[in-house]
Structure formats: C-alpha cells, structure tokens
Design an enzyme around this catalytic site. Structure first.
Site, PDB file in Angstrom:
ATOM      1  N   SER A 122      -9.377  -1.255   7.365  1.00 26.97           N
ATOM      2  CA  SER A 122      -9.042  -1.158   5.906  1.00 26.97           C
ATOM      3  C   SER A 122      -8.122  -2.334   5.547  1.00 26.97           C
ATOM      4  O   SER A 122      -7.777  -2.148   4.373  1.00 26.97           O
ATOM      5  CB  SER A 122      -7.928   0.095   5.966  1.00 26.97           C
ATOM      6  N   LYS A 170       0.819  -1.209  -0.078  1.00 28.58           N
ATOM      7  CA  LYS A 170      -0.017  -0.091   0.061  1.00 28.58           C
ATOM      8  C   LYS A 170       0.825   1.072  -0.103  1.00 28.58           C
ATOM      9  O   LYS A 170       1.857   1.249   0.733  1.00 28.58           O
ATOM     10  CB  LYS A 170      -0.854  -0.115   1.198  1.00 28.58           C
ATOM     11  N   SER A 181      -9.521   1.052   3.478  1.00 25.37           N
ATOM     12  CA  SER A 181      -8.900   2.115   2.431  1.00 25.37           C
ATOM     13  C   SER A 181      -7.711   1.258   1.462  1.00 25.37           C
ATOM     14  O   SER A 181      -7.425   1.893   0.612  1.00 25.37           O
ATOM     15  CB  SER A 181      -8.118   3.062   3.150  1.00 25.37           C
TER      16      SER A 181
HETATM   17  N1  GLN Z   1     -13.108   3.351   6.996  1.00 26.11           N
HETATM   18  C1  GLN Z   1     -12.248   3.792   8.118  1.00 26.11           C
HETATM   19  C2  GLN Z   1     -12.023   5.445   7.924  1.00 26.11           C
HETATM   20  O1  GLN Z   1     -12.190   5.920   6.863  1.00 26.11           O
HETATM   21  C3  GLN Z   1     -11.089   2.764   8.257  1.00 26.11           C
HETATM   22  C4  GLN Z   1      -9.929   3.254   7.475  1.00 26.11           C
HETATM   23  C5  GLN Z   1      -8.543   2.621   7.745  1.00 26.11           C
HETATM   24  O2  GLN Z   1      -8.725   1.527   8.418  1.00 26.11           O
HETATM   25  N2  GLN Z   1      -7.564   3.073   7.269  1.00 26.11           N
HETATM   26  O3  GLN Z   1     -11.335   5.801   8.937  1.00 26.11           O
END
Ligand code: GLN
Length: 486
Positions: free
Chosen positions: A177, A78, A153
């Site tokens: 994420s 990532k 994400s």
């Molecule tokens: N969907 C969550 C957020 O928008 C988690 C994102 C993540 O785990 N980086 O914060």
C-alpha cells in the site's frame, strides 16, 4: 518558482538560508490544495489555521538557529495514523466522529523534527484495497489521469505528493500500500523493514504485516522522512532496538560492486503488461551502466504469495476489527432494540463491503477446526517465502522487479471483481510476508502517459542499499522530474 512544487530538500535549503519562511511555504501548499483538491480528492481533513500556527513555530525555531531537515516542511499523513488534532477515520464510516486522545509515535517524531502537519489523507477503508475505491469517505483520482485510480491503499498519500498538495507524506504498507500507489502516481515510496518504524498509534489492519513508511517527490526526501520516523519505541513491542543510520549517507550515486538480483519467476507473472516489463528491463540496464552487476535469483514460492497473504491478512484483520462494536469508538447504529442487535447493525452499516468480506474470510480461517488448515498452513508457506528471500540475498544485494503488473486502471474497472484486484498485488505482497524493505521509484511511462514504478527490495534492515540503488537510478534518469498536468 512555485513553492508548492519544491522537494523537501530544496525547501529546507531555502528555509535555512531564510529565503522563504515556513508560513509562506505552508500558505502556498494550502493555496494549491484549494486549487486542485476538488479534482483529486486526496484529503479527508486538513486545517490551514492549525498548520499556520505550526509554521509560525517553525519560523521561530529557524530564527533561533534550529533548522532540522524537516523543520517548517508541510507534510500530511494517511488517515489511519492517530492524531490528537484531527479525527482519524481509517476511511471508514464506523469511525465517524472519532478523534484519538493521543498522537501516534510517528506524529510525535515529525513534530519533534519541526514538521508542519497539513492534514489526513484518503485511503481504502482500514487499508484494505489497491485502488482507494474502498474508502467509505470519497474517491481519490490519479493526478496523471483523474478518471483513473491512484492505487491503494495509501492512494491519498501518493496523489497528494504527486499533485504537490504536500511536500511529503506517510502511508502504511501491509501488502504493497505504499509502493503500489507510489508507482501509479509517479512518486517515490518506501516500505521499511517490519519493526523499523513504530506502529504505536497506527490503527491495526494485519499486525504481522503492517508498517509505516514515507512517500516523497524523490528518493532523498524519503531518506529524510525515514530518518525522522525510524527507531525503537518502547510502546511498540515489535519495534526493533537497532541503531538508525543516517539514510542520506547512502545517497552517493555510486553503484559499483552492487549486485542486483532479477527473480526469474517475476517476468512470467500472469497479467504483466509488456510496457511494465520493458520499463523494468530498461531500468536494470541503467543500473548496470552505473556499475551494478546483474544476477539471476529464484523465488520459487512466489506463486503462493497471493493465497498466503489473503489468508493471513483477513485473519488478523478479523481479530483486530472486533473492537469496532459501536460501544468504544465512533459510529453506533441509533435504533437498535438490544445489545446483539446493536452490534450487528453497527457493524453491517459501519463497515463497507470489502471489510465485511475480509472479516467473514478471516473469521472462517481462524475458526475451530480450520485454524490449522488455513492460518497455520499459510504461516508455514510464509516461512518458505521468507527462506526464498534469505537464499536469494546470499547472492545479491538488492532484488529488482515490477511493483504492479499494469499502470493505473480506470476507476470502477475492477471494483466488482475482488479476485482480479487481489491478483494485482502479486509483486508487493512477498516483501510484507518476509518482513523485508521495498521501495518504488519512477522508471517510465506507458504510451498513455501513466507512470510505471520500479521495485527495489533488500534484506532486513538494509534500507541503505535500497536508497543507494534508487538514488543512483534516479540521478541517471528524469522520470521523477515529470509532473502531471492538473
Ligand atoms: N492491496 C492489499 C490489500 O488489499 C494491500 C493493502 C495494504 O498494503 N494495506 O490487502
């Protein structure tokens, strides 16, 4: 046999027997990227030349008799994991042109294990999102239906693994994420215990929640990846000096004596698609048929998880993101008359709307007079959520529940409605708030053919129990073997 379709374990066995070379395998992965990347859009950067050089090095190591489980295996990461050989954008325009002067600890560890690094994967800007639509670079499609989101994400990571554009990947999980995109793309993904994997060189979103973890085509591949990256790092004061077990030793398939906790609050969650609930219930029945015992558990503070997370995460983010001021990294607005104006324009143009929204929320929650009412209060409720899990794990070994309330939704469907998007994180946020590990494994498909994930959580540093349950389930089912038609 198509080389890019191999799992890490299959490829390793062939490399070890010298039936294939890492250069052939890496070449096949890049041919696959050339064939499908224009549809999937998983990568922000990749380099065939660089990867082929690493593959040649791996082939030499193998010829010399050194073939570790990841030697010669093409992997991708990532794009918020710092790499000296690639720019690191975090999916944001504000880091345009920034190449870190050092590698994250996980990159160093993967390279020491002999892995080949294919490139950097798309993500929601600074990991804020659940669909990868918040990327400032591009929109990634779900390999099962390119008009749908891959989750987020770490959407690029999950999509690349599902589409065979790398053999495995690393993502990061602050509130789901890794697990949620793994669920939406039909691959396996694990968020390890907070402190299990070094965050040195992971660009910070919410420091008390962030954790790096693996995404793989199956459970065993995740165990190999975690073996390689886990462990104490003196450069990360939150990494824990505990021994790292060999996670592959947990892959026995024997579930006798394992107690699975089913949280009573979860099946009543708002917006839970009946198809997801029924796939999860069927999965529990499979686990029982393998010898596991079911127990009811209660996580009474679950209903506060979304509110608590969406105070804590933006607060920490607002502080972490203060460093992007146009002076130290990447983008600087070119035509500013003086310093304050330069800061303001750089941040308004460099950050996308979701990041700006969170900086505003977080700055407000941390401001004088409000800190106790928001961040302080949220931290207290966070402790209650942690205690819920502690109590639940007195009576069970693992907790099983959905990963996401629905399968992958259409690109554009929720982007104008941040609150609905936040609510879709209901099943994953608690594990980050509590610091415990959680995994997603494929457990079914909707009638539209979209993958559904099963979440398995355990107490701190009990990843082995998760691997045990997940592997047993995987061996008894075929969901992980199905591939998207691209
Ligand atoms: N969907 C969550 C957020 O928008 C988690 C994102 C993540 O785990 N980086 O914060």
């Amino acid at each position: 046999m198509k080389l890019h379709e191999l799992t890490i374990e299959e490829a390793h066995n062939l490399l070890k027997k010298k039936e294939i070379s890492s250069q052939e395998l890496t070449g096949a992965v890049f041919d696959r990227i050339d064939a499908v990347e224009s549809k999937v859009n998983a990568y922000i950067a990749h380099s065939r030349d660089q990867a082929m050089r690493q593959a040649a090095g791996a082939d030499k190591a193998i010829a010399d008799g050194r073939c570790l489980p990841l030697t010669g295996i093409p992997l991708a990461v990532k794009d918020l994991i710092c790499t000296r050989n690639f720019p690191t954008t975090c999916g944001s325009k504000i880091l345009e042109g920034f190449t870190p002067p050092y590698d994250a600890t996980v990159i160093r560890k993967l390279e020491e294990a002999g892995a080949v690094i294919v490139g950097k994967l798309n993500m929601d800007e600074f990991a804020m999102g659940s669909s990868t639509e918040n990327s400032g670079i591009k929109i990634t499609g779900n390999p099962w239906d390119i008009t749908r989101i891959p989750g987020g994400s770490s959407g690029g990571s999950a999509a690349a693994v599902a589409a065979d554009m790398c053999l495995g990947a690393l993502g990061s999980d602050t509130g789901g994420s890794i697990r949620q995109p793994a669920s939406h793309c039909g691959v396996a993904g694990l968020k390890p215990t907070y402190g299990r994997v070094s965050r040195f060189g992971l660009v910070a979103f919410a420091s008390s929640l962030d954790q790096i973890g693996p995404l793989g085509k199956n459970v065993a591949d995740c165990a190999h990846l975690l073996n390689a990256v886990a462990g104490y790092d003196r450069r990360d004061s939150t990494s824990v000096p505990e021994d790292v077990p060999d996670y592959t030793a947990a892959l026995t398939g024997d579930l006798k004596g394992l107690t699975i906790g089913i949280p009573e609050e979860y099946s009543a969650a708002e917006g839970l698609d009946p198809a997801v609930l029924s796939a999860v219930n069927d999965a529990v029945a499979v686990l029982e048929s393998l010898g596991a015992r079911r127990a009811k558990v209660s996580l009474p503070h679950t209903e506060y998880a979304v509110a608590v997370y969406y105070v804590i995460a933006p607060s920490e983010a607002s502080s972490n993101l203060a460093r992007y001021d146009g002076v130290k990294y990447g983008f600087r607005n070119p035509d500013s008359s003086e310093l304050m104006n330069m800061y303001r324009r750089t941040r308004s143009r460099g950050f996308g709307p979701e990041v700006q929204r969170r900086i505003i929320i977080g700055t407000y929650c941390l401001s004088a007079g409000y800190y106790d009412a928001y961040y302080g209060k949220a931290s207290q409720v966070r402790t209650l959520i942690m205690e819920d899990f502690k109590k639940a794990f007195d009576t069970c070994d693992v907790i099983v529940c959905p990963v996401a309330p629905t399968a992958a939704f259409k690109i554009g469907e929720k982007i104008d409605d941040p609150l609905t998007m936040y609510l879709s994180d209901i099943f994953t946020l608690s594990a980050n708030l509590a610091g415990i590990p959680g995994m997603s494994v494929p457990c079914g498909f909707t009638t539209d053919g979209l993958p559904i994930g099963l979440q398995i959580m355990a107490k701190h540093f009990d990843e082995e129990k998760i691997f045990k349950a997940a592997y047993g389930f995987e061996q008894a089912t075929e969901f992980h073997q199905k591939k998207p038609n691209l």
